[in-house]
Design a protein around this motif. Structure first.
Motif, mmCIF file in Angstrom:
data_model
loop_
_atom_site.group_PDB
_atom_site.id
_atom_site.type_symbol
_atom_site.label_atom_id
_atom_site.label_comp_id
_atom_site.label_asym_id
_atom_site.label_seq_id
_atom_site.Cartn_x
_atom_site.Cartn_y
_atom_site.Cartn_z
ATOM 1 N N PHE A 66 76.620 33.651 2.344
ATOM 2 C CA PHE A 66 75.178 33.650 2.624
ATOM 3 C C PHE A 66 74.725 32.303 3.163
ATOM 4 N N ALA A 115 73.041 38.542 6.171
ATOM 5 C CA ALA A 115 73.281 39.275 4.919
ATOM 6 C C ALA A 115 72.356 38.730 3.834
ATOM 7 N N ARG A 132 79.241 31.565 11.252
ATOM 8 C CA ARG A 132 79.614 31.983 9.902
ATOM 9 C C ARG A 132 79.183 33.431 9.667
ATOM 10 N N THR A 133 80.147 34.322 9.509
ATOM 11 C CA THR A 133 79.806 35.723 9.274
ATOM 12 C C THR A 133 80.253 36.120 7.879
ATOM 13 N N LEU A 189 76.278 37.888 10.563
ATOM 14 C CA LEU A 189 76.136 36.516 10.091
ATOM 15 C C LEU A 189 75.893 36.501 8.583
ATOM 16 N N GLY A 190 76.469 35.499 7.908
ATOM 17 C CA GLY A 190 76.231 35.341 6.490
ATOM 18 C C GLY A 190 74.738 35.186 6.204
ATOM 19 N N LYS A 191 74.081 34.435 7.073
ATOM 20 C CA LYS A 191 72.644 34.210 6.934
ATOM 21 C C LYS A 191 71.879 35.528 6.990
#
Lengths: 314, 472, 270
Positions: free
Chosen positions: A312, A6, B260-261, A2-4
């Motif tokens: 992110f 990272a 969302r990755t 997940l962007g979160k």
């Protein structure tokens, strides 16, 4: 990933590194003021500036730059959003957020650091306890890095953690060097004075690399040698060159899972080019302060780019 | 009133499941236990099994108190409970399918139609929806109490998003670190495979859109880091190897819910959600919810994702429906309920209301939609004034309440400052539903830490214990 | 047999003024064929979004979810179709569909009865004539007034306000009917007004399930029983569940909504 996640990993690592750097700053400040009783205020004012807390301090305590007040402000004052305790809390909050991307041992090391410091920093730290306290913080952060090295898969999570660590460390080294060079000395005549030398030595000592410097440059504590050591020397683990080359390595790993280079790679490559373009004495001649200032801005832009390309936030 | 004690029964004998434990206990002193208890607490803190309590300006991080004396059950006791809970969970799923489809149970006159259709927990958007593999409640927590040798009653079904399973697992983990010698000596059945079973169970009900290639992508949806059960959400995601997501990670796209990755957007097949129906989708439910994923219900209804537990399962654990459970079990399984209900007076019925008002001092009165032990009156423990105040509330809205006799819950020894002492306990085993019902042997034993108290909820001074099911 | 059809051209345009990020629109714009009408032709064209889900909801509506095209600054729903109405007296008939009739007794936030709703329903029976009387009573208590704010308010509130449009009248009718123990629902669609073909907006009315008759329509605002001038789009327990277009936009764009609607009579296709 997940962007979160990272985002959380990067910031967890940054906050741990930041906490360690605040501890090292306090250490440098204590040593400098110990060696020179007469003008304690100057050092602490500069140290506060280096940690970005100068204005906040003056807003709450005026210009009363005593060691006790400065240390307390840097360590735990709620009026200082950048204090050590806040950094550790933020590291732990980010750790909780990305708990699933950490091994149990890494998480427990982060949580331990928080639990330990939250309890110790519930009240002001007595001056006699300060050295142990600062050592303890360095140990906690070293333990976390060790757990990361020893237990985590070499995957995206690992790369984001180190990317955060090295970007933060590069930023902190640049700021500290700038403060020493630009703020600490009373006037230009003092360059090369006993005071100047002592300050460089204390700074190296707080980084734990005073002996290493001796091995490379002997006792030549000149600005050019210091700049060479702290900016350009790739063997020195807190130098800008070392930090940026390691950041590049982890960005490189990431690009393997993300199908090639990105704007972040190009930005970092440019930063590294600028670093290796000229020798230390040229940097000094052209203006060390401007150089470091520019570097800090570029690192911050790079962080924004990384946040954008790895999604992110939404 | 004499209480049945899990260790000593009604008298001074040691019940069979506790015999080895008692032998061991005689060899250690309470100081040793107290030391272990301290050590356990620091282990819990370190792991971060805390829940946040929000005060006026500060956030306090608390541990749910853990007691080091295990609750021990024989293989025979467990086999009986397992059978009874399985039957009940199957009936709950059949009931849910029925109330959202053919409504045979209304036509048969077993449950009043308006009690279901007018219930806030009934979810009209689920009407006609066929959840993947027909499973509504992928996870059920059944609250069970014991009053004597083999005398078990189901107190409550938790069919929405039952919590507490992380405590079951961490309690065991901690006990094994504290008392390895006991585990070497007594054959206690494993619980550690629960997360794998959960994952398997969730992965076995992919949505129609799943093409059968590879493994379904499972994710856990949390309201966020400030939720008091956040630890459990991240714990389960971690142990299952699933992503832990919140609403800000998700959106609807091309018939899927995607997360969302760092490389883009990845569709989720099965979402184990730990937020209530009402907050799940602002486009379908509470429009003010910020915790939910707008449009997820549309994707669900179009077959683009599995939501576990399915929306609308709350109607099955509603306390007004609870009183009909024996009939519900008989209607759908054709057999009498193996595990009895606690006799329940529905205050919406005139006679029941009159009886309740006359006997307030002996009854436990609960709000139909309440949970967490709030809004309830324990008649035996309440003062005259508390009872009078409650009677007024009851009269104003009788349909909001049910009343039950005060059960003499079993006790189990806990470690107190003054040594071992009995406290009341209940038990929550966790069932996993896929093509079959699977229950990990054990569950969460909750204990009322205050002497004489019957309230085991962690929000009101309850603690937990490890639950041991013996192999033989 | 009726020998006219209604030809409908209906365009709803959301102009956001700025390029949009993420946003959703839920549509219920597929007119159903059934006891009340036969749909002869029906085309829906969407600009500025892509379909994310489509399903039949509990009321039998074809529900579609659209995600706004990233960067687009408008979203347009264009409906072009022809419907042959089948009823003259508002009576649609017996209930069918997957939702139990009892569902339409359940109050929703928009139809929760309060003091005013209860007072208005006082001494009303459950025969057809009673509900017609109720309809007249509602219009008397809250005359048609297009100057009231357009957002949906609860029946109790609009009744106390004493003025409203078709949405408000329908909510009050539904709240009263349910209070009387009669299932009731909200219908959105079109009305061909006698004196004109260009219409300002779509229409809405209530249906009450009357014993012996089944679902029966009441257009409180106009005092009509829905007849061959009415075409239906969607049904629900209240306006939220039957809205033809229901959106969720992130950010705060300056949205301009414009509606172009033409309803005309055409010779029926044999």
């Amino acid at each position: 990933m997940l962007g979160k996640t990272a985002n959380g990993l990067t910031w967890m690592a940054r906050y741990i590194e930041r906490a360690e750097n605040v501890a090292r700053l306090i250490e440098a400040g204590s040593r400098m003021s110990l060696t020179r009783q007469d003008s304690e205020g100057t050092e602490w004012s500069a140290i506060l500036t280096a940690s970005g807390a100068g204005w906040a301090f003056e807003e709450h305590h005026g210009t009363d730059f005593t060691a006790a007040k400065a240390v307390d402000f840097l360590m735990r004052d709620p009026n200082n959003p950048g204090c050590l305790l806040a950094a550790v809390e933020a590291a732990r909050t980010n750790g909780r957020l990305v708990r699933t991307a950490l091994t149990r041992e890494v998480w427990e090391a982060v949580n331990d650091m928080y639990l330990d410091l939250a309890s110790v920093l519930a009240k002001p730290v007595a001056r006699r306890d300060l050295p142990d306290m600062l050592q303890n913080i360095r140990r906690h952060s070293a333990l976390i890095r060790g757990m990361v090295s020893g237990t985590m898969l070499r995957n995206e999570a690992y790369d984001f953690l180190w990317l955060g660590t090295f970007l933060e460390r590069a930023d902190q080294t640049a700021r500290m060097l700038d403060v020493k060079y630009y703020v600490l000395l009373p006037n230009e005549d003092a360059v090369g004075s006993e005071l100047d030398l002592a300050q460089w030595q204390q700074m190296l000592r707080s980084f734990g690399v005073n002996r290493a410097f001796l091995g490379v440059h002997g006792t030549e504590y000149t600005a050019a040698n210091m700049a060479d050591f702290l900016i350009l020397d790739r063997r020195m683990p807190r130098s800008l060159a070392y930090c940026t080359s390691n950041a590049a390595r982890h960005l490189e790993h990431l690009s393997q899972t993300h199908g090639g280079d990105s704007e972040a790679h190009r930005k970092l490559a440019k930063i590294r080019e600028d670093l290796s373009a000229r020798p230390a004495d040229t940097i000094i001649r052209e203006g060390l302060h401007e150089f470091l200032d520019g570097f800090v801005v570029k690192i911050s832009e790079l962080s924004d780019t990384i946040a954008k390309i790895y999604r992110f936030t939404a | 009133m004499a209480h049945f004690d899990e260790m000593t029964g009604f008298g001074d004998i040691t019940r069979q499941p506790y015999q080895s434990y008692e032998t061991w206990l005689k060899e250690v002193d309470t100081d040793h236990l107290a030391k272990k208890a301290n050590r356990a607490e620091s282990l819990f803190r370190r792991t971060g099994i805390t829940f946040a309590v929000y005060g006026s300006d500060e956030v306090d991080e608390r541990l749910i108190p853990f007691d080091v004396v295990p609750r021990i059950m024989s293989a025979k006791e467990w086999a009986y409970l397992e059978k009874g809970v399985t039957q009940r969970v199957e009936a709950l799923n059949a009931f849910l399918h029925d109330v959202y489809h053919g409504q045979e149970i209304f036509k048969a006159g077993i449950v009043p139609e308006e009690l279901v259709l007018n219930n806030e927990a009934y979810c009209p958007p689920m009407i006609g929806v066929e959840p993947p593999a027909g499973v509504y409640t992928h996870i059920v927590g059944t609250d069970i109490v014991c009053t004597g040798e083999g005398d078990y009653f189901v107190l409550e079904d938790n069919a929405r998003t039952p919590s507490g399973v992380s405590y079951m697992l961490e309690n065991r983990e901690t006990m094994m670190q504290m008392f390895p010698e006991l585990f070497a000596q007594m054959k206690v059945r494993e619980v550690a495979h629960y997360p794998e079973e959960l994952r398997r169970s969730l992965a076995s009900v992919p949505p129609p859109v799943f093409d059968g290639n590879g493994r379904p992508t499972v994710a856990v949806l949390t309201p966020g880091i400030h939720n008091s059960a956040y630890f459990e959400h991240s714990f389960l995601a971690d142990q299952m190897g699933a992503e832990l997501v919140d609403a800000s990670d998700l959106r609807v796209k091309n018939g899927r819910v995607v997360m969302r990755t760092t490389t883009g957007e990845e569709p989720i097949d099965v979402l184990y959600r730990r937020i209530d129906d009402d907050f799940l989708d602002p486009l379908t439910f509470n429009p003010d919810s910020l915790l939910g994923v707008p449009g997820i219900m549309d994707v669900y209804r179009a077959g683009g994702i599995t939501i576990a537990n399915a929306p609308g399962t709350g109607i099955a654990d509603d306390k007004a429906i609870y009183s009909y459970m024996p009939e519900i079990v008989r209607f759908y399984t054709g057999n009498d309920a193996i595990l009895p209900n606690v006799p329940t007076h529905r205050c919406r019925e005139k006679d029941a209301l009159a009886y309740t008002l006359d006997n307030l001092a002996d009854l436990v009165v609960k709000e139909v939609h309440g949970s967490g032990g709030y809004g309830m009156l324990v008649g035996t423990a309440a003062s005259g004034k508390e009872r009078d105040d409650f009677a007024a509330k009851l009269l104003a809205k009788p349909e909001n309440y049910i009343a039950q006799p005060t059960l003499s819950l079993s006790t189990c020894p806990i470690l107190t400052k003054a040594g071992l002492a009995p406290r009341h306990v209940d038990l929550r085993p966790f069932s996993l539903v896929s093509d079959k019902v699977k229950i990990v042997p054990g569950g969460l034993t909750r204990v009322a830490l205050t002497e004489g108290s019957l309230v085991v909820n962690s929000s009101q001074g309850g603690g937990t214990k490890d639950t041991w099911v013996l192999e033989a | 047999m009726v020998d006219v059809s209604l030809r409908i051209v209906h365009e709803t345009r959301y102009d956001y003024g700025v390029p949009m990020g993420y946003g959703l629109q839920r549509l219920r714009v597929r007119a159903p064929s059934g006891a009340a009408q036969i749909v002869e032709a029906w085309d829906v064209t969407i600009t500025g979004g892509s379909q994310a889900a489509r399903f039949t909801d509990q009321h039998g509506n074809e529900s579609e979810l659209y995600v706004l095209t990233p960067g687009a600054s408008e979203f347009v729903v264009r409906i072009e179709g022809s419907v042959k109405p089948l009823i003259e007296d508002g009576v649609v008939g017996e209930h069918d569909g997957s939702a139990p009739l009892g569902l339409y007794l359940r109050p929703t936030p928009l139809t929760m009865p309060g003091q005013a709703v209860r007072a208005l329903s006082e001494s009303i029976g459950t025969e057809l004539a009673d509900i017609h009387a109720l309809s007249a009573r509602i219009l008397e208590a809250m005359p048609f007034d297009t100057s009231v704010p357009a957002n949906a308010l609860a029946a109790e509130d609009v009744l106390q306000r004493g003025a409203g449009v078709c949405q408000d009248h329908s909510h009050v009718m539904i709240a009263c009917a349910r209070h009387l123990g009669l299932p009731a629902r909200y219908v959105t669609g079109y009305l061909k007004l006698n004196d004109r073909e260009e219409q300002g907006a779509g229409h809405a009315w209530a249906e009450v399930h009357i014993p012996g008759l089944g679902w029966t329509g009441f257009d409180v605002s106009n005092g009509y029983a829905p007849d061959t001038r009415y075409a239906r789009l969607a049904t629900g327990c209240d306006s939220r569940e039957a809205a033809p277009v229901e959106g969720l936009i992130f950010g705060e764009p300056q949205t301009t909504l414009s509606v172009a609607l033409r309803v005309e009579e055409a010779a029926a296709q044999q």
